[in-house]
Every structure is written in structure tokens, then in C-alpha cells.
Scaffold this motif. Structure first.
Motif, mmCIF file in Angstrom:
data_model
loop_
_atom_site.group_PDB
_atom_site.id
_atom_site.type_symbol
_atom_site.label_atom_id
_atom_site.label_comp_id
_atom_site.label_asym_id
_atom_site.label_seq_id
_atom_site.Cartn_x
_atom_site.Cartn_y
_atom_site.Cartn_z
ATOM 1 N N THR A 115 21.356 65.330 130.623
ATOM 2 C CA THR A 115 20.237 64.189 130.322
ATOM 3 C C THR A 115 19.412 64.404 129.816
ATOM 4 O O THR A 115 19.512 66.292 129.712
ATOM 5 C CB THR A 115 19.552 63.640 131.745
ATOM 6 N N ASP A 116 17.804 63.673 129.450
ATOM 7 C CA ASP A 116 16.994 64.915 128.488
ATOM 8 C C ASP A 116 16.258 65.152 128.866
ATOM 9 O O ASP A 116 15.433 65.986 127.994
ATOM 10 C CB ASP A 116 16.375 63.775 127.216
ATOM 11 N N THR B 263 30.684 60.903 138.944
ATOM 12 C CA THR B 263 29.265 60.433 138.646
ATOM 13 C C THR B 263 28.204 61.228 140.292
ATOM 14 O O THR B 263 27.138 60.716 140.354
ATOM 15 C CB THR B 263 29.133 59.087 139.014
ATOM 16 N N GLY B 264 28.929 61.724 141.252
ATOM 17 C CA GLY B 264 28.797 62.489 142.196
ATOM 18 C C GLY B 264 27.642 63.794 142.517
ATOM 19 O O GLY B 264 27.406 64.174 143.032
ATOM 20 N N TYR B 265 27.233 63.925 140.847
ATOM 21 C CA TYR B 265 26.212 65.202 140.411
ATOM 22 C C TYR B 265 24.962 64.483 139.481
ATOM 23 O O TYR B 265 25.591 64.778 139.034
ATOM 24 C CB TYR B 265 26.631 66.732 140.443
ATOM 25 N N MET B 266 23.707 63.767 140.005
ATOM 26 C CA MET B 266 22.995 63.364 139.076
ATOM 27 C C MET B 266 21.852 63.741 139.390
ATOM 28 O O MET B 266 21.051 63.781 138.617
ATOM 29 C CB MET B 266 22.911 61.761 139.803
ATOM 30 N N GLU B 267 21.055 64.539 140.246
ATOM 31 C CA GLU B 267 20.221 65.255 139.995
ATOM 32 C C GLU B 267 19.343 64.208 140.282
ATOM 33 O O GLU B 267 17.836 64.084 139.335
ATOM 34 C CB GLU B 267 19.869 66.325 138.597
ATOM 35 N N GLY B 268 18.923 63.455 141.068
ATOM 36 C CA GLY B 268 17.747 62.016 140.975
ATOM 37 C C GLY B 268 17.828 61.245 139.933
ATOM 38 O O GLY B 268 17.319 60.046 140.313
ATOM 39 N N LYS C 106 21.790 55.250 136.869
ATOM 40 C CA LYS C 106 22.935 54.577 135.734
ATOM 41 C C LYS C 106 22.472 54.389 134.069
ATOM 42 O O LYS C 106 23.108 54.455 133.512
ATOM 43 C CB LYS C 106 22.590 52.760 136.056
ATOM 44 N N ALA C 107 21.120 53.928 134.246
ATOM 45 C CA ALA C 107 20.409 53.967 132.838
ATOM 46 C C ALA C 107 20.634 55.387 131.885
ATOM 47 O O ALA C 107 20.851 55.587 130.913
ATOM 48 C CB ALA C 107 19.071 54.206 132.684
ATOM 49 N N GLU C 108 20.280 56.350 133.015
ATOM 50 C CA GLU C 108 20.534 57.796 132.194
ATOM 51 C C GLU C 108 22.465 58.139 131.671
ATOM 52 O O GLU C 108 22.494 58.802 131.085
ATOM 53 C CB GLU C 108 20.078 59.112 133.305
ATOM 54 N N ILE C 109 23.276 57.611 133.369
ATOM 55 C CA ILE C 109 24.448 57.546 132.836
ATOM 56 C C ILE C 109 24.599 56.887 131.429
ATOM 57 O O ILE C 109 25.729 57.017 130.416
ATOM 58 C CB ILE C 109 24.974 56.929 133.669
ATOM 59 N N ASP C 110 24.309 55.793 131.073
ATOM 60 C CA ASP C 110 24.250 54.869 129.925
ATOM 61 C C ASP C 110 24.071 55.535 128.632
ATOM 62 O O ASP C 110 24.568 55.124 127.565
ATOM 63 C CB ASP C 110 23.439 53.202 130.153
ATOM 64 N N ALA C 111 22.890 56.402 128.614
ATOM 65 C CA ALA C 111 22.143 56.507 128.000
ATOM 66 C C ALA C 111 22.810 58.475 127.247
ATOM 67 O O ALA C 111 22.788 58.230 126.522
ATOM 68 C CB ALA C 111 21.024 57.400 128.512
ATOM 69 N N ASN D 290 31.092 52.018 139.682
ATOM 70 C CA ASN D 290 30.463 53.183 139.569
ATOM 71 C C ASN D 290 29.639 52.877 138.958
ATOM 72 O O ASN D 290 29.662 53.435 137.425
ATOM 73 C CB ASN D 290 31.796 54.002 139.580
ATOM 74 N N PHE D 291 28.677 52.722 139.376
ATOM 75 C CA PHE D 291 27.167 52.683 138.159
ATOM 76 C C PHE D 291 27.806 51.388 137.097
ATOM 77 O O PHE D 291 27.497 52.593 136.110
ATOM 78 C CB PHE D 291 26.691 53.656 137.408
#
Ligand SMILES: [Zn+2]
Length: 475
Positions: A61-62, A181-186, A189-194, A244-245
Motif C-alpha cells: 500500500t502507499d 489477501t489474508g494479511y491486509m493490515e486493516g 478492496k480499494a487498496e487491493i485494486d490500487a 475474494n474482494f
């Protein structure tokens, strides 16, 4: 070509298409590996240009677009990952996000700054970090000091972080990733897509974790029958729909091994239902239980969901990735992560028949690399995945790859980075993976075990072909 003081040829502005002269082709090599063995250089040239598939990794993520040397060390190290666990719940995050005054108050109470400084100092003293610093200095064409490298990185982060991430991906030629996608730090979907957009044209595929479904359901006050129905609905939506998101899962992942050790499949619904009732009864006290007692409450329930999930993977001929070896202490129970504890799920016996679903023990079983390799040697349906060992073993990957290849057929070895937090792990894994795999394969060519063509074919299988065949991706 100008040589700079970090022992690399300067190649910060090279383009992949301009590989006409010999020194340019070896731009990704440190000086000590240049002009040693012609066999190695020839193999490396071919391997370095190959497409790369990463079969197990996590999103970027950014939030790390701008960082500090200390925070970078913490985010990239498996030991640094765990800092929050050394203070009472939530205190470390509170400290990170506080102003100076509040920070001082927390320091007086918990001695956070001096503890973090001491832990970070040790992280900085690993050869992995010292070597990574030199590699990044070569990429940025800057001084080989951590501070200079982070400054150059922050400049890219301020300007266009996803552009920087994308350059890292293209530098190692990543074409497919399969991220868990099981380790997402909170994030969601928006962050996965980015992330997936940021790394294009690399294609992103997803796998989902059993534990993520359980987390949605374990806190609910419902009957076991209701739990089972909801679990199954979610699982099928993830595997066949877009659960899955927003996308389908190309396989599944389990994190059960560190909790319970030996995983025996469980088909008995009564035992699973009893375990569900124990879980409902212990909701109020579970947070206070020690980690072994807590894992014991859900042990049978988790064996059951694991078994249900593996059945669905088997029906679709899709693989299951299983956390094996590796660290992530102090959260996990290290002694439970022995690769041989997976033998019963690799067999997946039912009615006196081994059903042999496709199993991928993760992290090279590291540090029990030999055991993971031997499991994959013996069981035809068991694969071997190279992450964590790649990149953290750094220069010694050369020997480790040979240890793997002495036991595991080339057709079952899968390249991966286990990238988390920072995109540099994607990049350095690719860079070192290609380099030290070339070095190991050169030994086989020099020793007469492989021809040059067999060696480069082996590299393309390990680096992308096996992955595409296993997950049925476009070749
Ligand atoms: Zn992972």
C-alpha cells in the motif's frame, strides 16, 4: 561504463531493451560475480531476461511511500514486524501516531524509544540489510548508505510511488503474482485494486485464507449448523464467484500449522460441533488465554474447516498453500511449523485411499529446508515454494538452491518472495533469485549434470512455467 564505489556497475538508467554490450547485460551483477565463469555469465544473461511469476506474496500500500531508515528496517524485517507485540495491546501504534509530548509520556511509562532503538540497531547489523543497501544504491545510482538510499526512495515516493513500484517490477520482469489477501493490515478492496493497477501490466491473481473466513464467523452467536452453512457459502463464493474482494480465488491458503502443529484432516462433524460450542462458551475469556490454550479450543473446528476447504480444492484441482517454517514469532508457535507435520494433509487419506490434493508448503519450510524438500521429493502432489528463504538468505541462496534441487524435481519448484509491506522485497527477491539460481545451475553445467539448454529450461520452469501450469494461468 562508470563503476561507483558500491561494487556494482552503475546501471540506474539502463533500459531493458538496450542490452547490446556485454557489461550492460551483466548490469545486475556485483563485481565479484563478473568475469568469473563463462558458464555462469551465459546462464545469467538468459535467466535475468526471463519473465518472473511470484506464487506467494502480499499487497503493497502507499502507507510506506515516505519512510525513515528506522521505519524501513522495521517494516522489511521479520523480527521488526513484531515490535507492537513487545508492548501492551495498541500502545505501540498509539506511540507511532502521537505528537512529541504524548510520545515522551509513553516513553516514560513503557520505555518504547530506547527499546525500539536497540532492536532497530540489531536489524541494521544484518548482512541482508547491508547487502540490500548496496543493491538499492545501484538501482538509484546513489551512495551505498542506508540514509542515502532512503532519501532517494522517498524522492520517488513523493513524486509517484506507484511509478517507483512499477519500475521495481519491470526491473525483475514480474509478469504474474498470486497474492494472499489474508494479511491486509486493516485495508480493503480499494487498496487491493490500487495495488493491482499500480503494478500493471504484471497480472495479479488472488488467493484467500481460510482464517479470513473464520474471522468473519467465529465471533457470531449461531449454531454449528448455521456456522457450517455460512462457511461453505463464503468458501464457494470465494472459489467460484467474486468473493475474494471482488475477484475469484485461484487457490486457497491455510495458516493452521503454527497454531496446532500436526494437521490431521477431520471429517467428524460431532467433534467439530463440540469445538464450536467450546468456542462460544469461551468468547469472554479467550483473549486472556495463553496462545496454546486458545488454539486448543478451536483445534477440531479448524481441522474441520481445513478439511472442507481442501475437499473443494481437490474437486477443482486447485492447490492449497500452507504456512510452513518461517518466523512471525512472537505471534506463532515456532515448534509447530515443521514441514513433516503436513504429511497427513498431503496424503489426505479417506476410506483407505490417498487422495493427494496439490499442496504447497510455503517459505521453503525455512529453516527446515531439507525436510520440506524431502516431503516434496517423496509425495508427487507436494510442491516446493522458495519464499522467505528468498531473499533473506541472500548470498547463500546459491547453496540453498542446490540443497533444494538435490531432492525436488525441477517441475515442482516454484519461485516466490512472500513480499509484505515494502515493494523492495518483490524486487530484491527477483534480483537475487535469478542471480543465485543462475549460479547454482552453472555448477550443474560445469559439473556435467545439466547441459546449458537444460539449465535455462530449469530456470524458466522454476521462475514462471511451473506456476502457470499449476494455477492454470495463461502460458
Ligand atoms: Zn505470506
Amino acid at each position: 561504463m562508470a563503476e561507483i564505489s558500491n561494487g556494482f556497475a552503475s546501471a540506474a538508467n539502463k533500459s531493458r531493451s538496450d542490452k547490446s554490450n556485454a557489461s550492460e547485460k551483466l548490469a545486475h551483477l556485483p563485481l565479484f560475480l563478473k568475469h568469473q565463469q563463462p558458464e555462469f555469465e551465459k546462464i545469467f544473461e538468459a535467466v535475468d531476461a526471463m519473465p518472473l511469476d511470484d506464487t506467494h506474496c502480499h499487497l503493497v500500500t502507499d502507507r510506506d511511500a515516505i519512510t525513515t531508515p528506522k521505519r524501513f528496517l522495521e517494516r522489511i524485517s521479520l523480527a521488526g514486524y513484531a515490535f507492537p507485540a513487545y508492548f501492551p495491546d495498541g500502545v505501540y501504534e498509539q506511540w507511532l501516531n502521537s505528537d512529541e509530548g504524548a510520545k515522551q509520556a509513553l516513553n516514560r511509562k513503557y520505555d518504547i524509544q530506547s527499546k525500539v532503538d536497540a532492536m532497530t540497531y540489531d536489524l541494521s547489523q544484518s548482512i541482508f540489510i547491508k547487502f540490500l543497501t548496496k543493491e538499492m544504491a545501484q538501482f538509484f545510482n546513489c551512495e551505498p548508505r542506508l540514509e542515502a538510499v532512503i532519501e532517494a526512495r522517498n524522492a520517488r515516493g513523493r513524486e509517484n510511488y506507484w511509478g517507483y513500484v512499477n519500475d521495481l517490477f519491470r526491473d525483475v520482469n514480474l509478469e504474474n503474482i498470486i497474492h494472499d489477501t489474508g494479511y491486509m493490515e486493516g485495508v480493503g478492496k480499494a487498496e487491493i485494486d490500487a495495488f493491482e493497477k499500480g503494478i500493471e501490466p504484471c497480472r495479479a491473481h488472488r488467493i484467500a485464507r481460510i482464517e479470513a473466513i473464520q474471522e468473519e464467523l467465529f465471533g457470531l452467536d449461531i449454531t454449528f449448523e448455521e456456522f457450517e452453512a455460512r462457511y461453505t457459502t463464503r468458501l464457494l463464493d470465494i472459489m467460484d464467484g467474486d468473493g475474494n474482494f471482488g475477484k475469484k480465488s485461484v487457490g486457497m491458503k491455510s495458516y493452521l500449522l503454527p497454531d496446532i502443529g500436526l494437521i490431521r484432516p477431520l471429517y467428524d462433524r460431532t467433534l467439530a460441533a463440540n469445538s464450536w460450542e467450546d468456542l462460544r462458551r469461551s468468547h469472554s475469556v479467550r483473549a486472556k488465554m495463553d496462545r496454546e490454550a486458545s488454539a486448543n479450543v478451536t483445534k477440531d473446528l479448524c481441522r474441520y474447516t481445513f478439511t472442507l476447504t481442501l475437499e473443494e480444492c481437490l474437486k477443482r484441482d486447485l492447490p492449497m498453500q500452507i504456512h510452513t517454517g518461517d518466523g512471525e514469532a512472537p505471534y506463532v508457535i515456532l515448534r509447530n511449523q515443521d514441514p513433516f507435520f503436513l504429511e497427513e494433509v498431503v496424503r489426505f487419506d479417506k476410506d483407505n485411499m490417498m487422495r493427494m490434493p496439490k499442496i504447497i508448503p510455503l517459505h521453503a519450510g525455512y529453516p527446515s529446508v531439507g525436510k520440506a524438500a524431502w516431503l516434496s521429493h517423496l509425495y508427487p502432489n507436494c510442491y516446493f515454494e522458495l519464499s522467505i528463504m528468498t531473499p533473506f538468505v541472500h548470498q547463500s541462496l546459491y547453496e540453498r538452491y542446490k540443497q533444494v534441487l538435490e531432492a525436488v524435481p525441477i517441475s515442482k519448484v516454484l519461485y516466490a518472495s512472500d513480499n509484505y509491506h515494502l515493494p523492495e522485497l518483490f524486487w530484491i527477491s527477483g534480483r537475487w533469485g535469478k542471480r543465485y539460481l543462475s549460479q547454482a545451475l552453472a555448477d550443474y553445467v560445469i559439473g556435467g549434470s545439466l547441459t546449458f539448454d537444460e539449465a535455462t529450461e530449469a530456470a524458466s520452469m522454476i521462475l514462471h512455467k511451473n506456476n502457470r501450469a499449476l494455477y492454470k494461468l495463461d502460458p
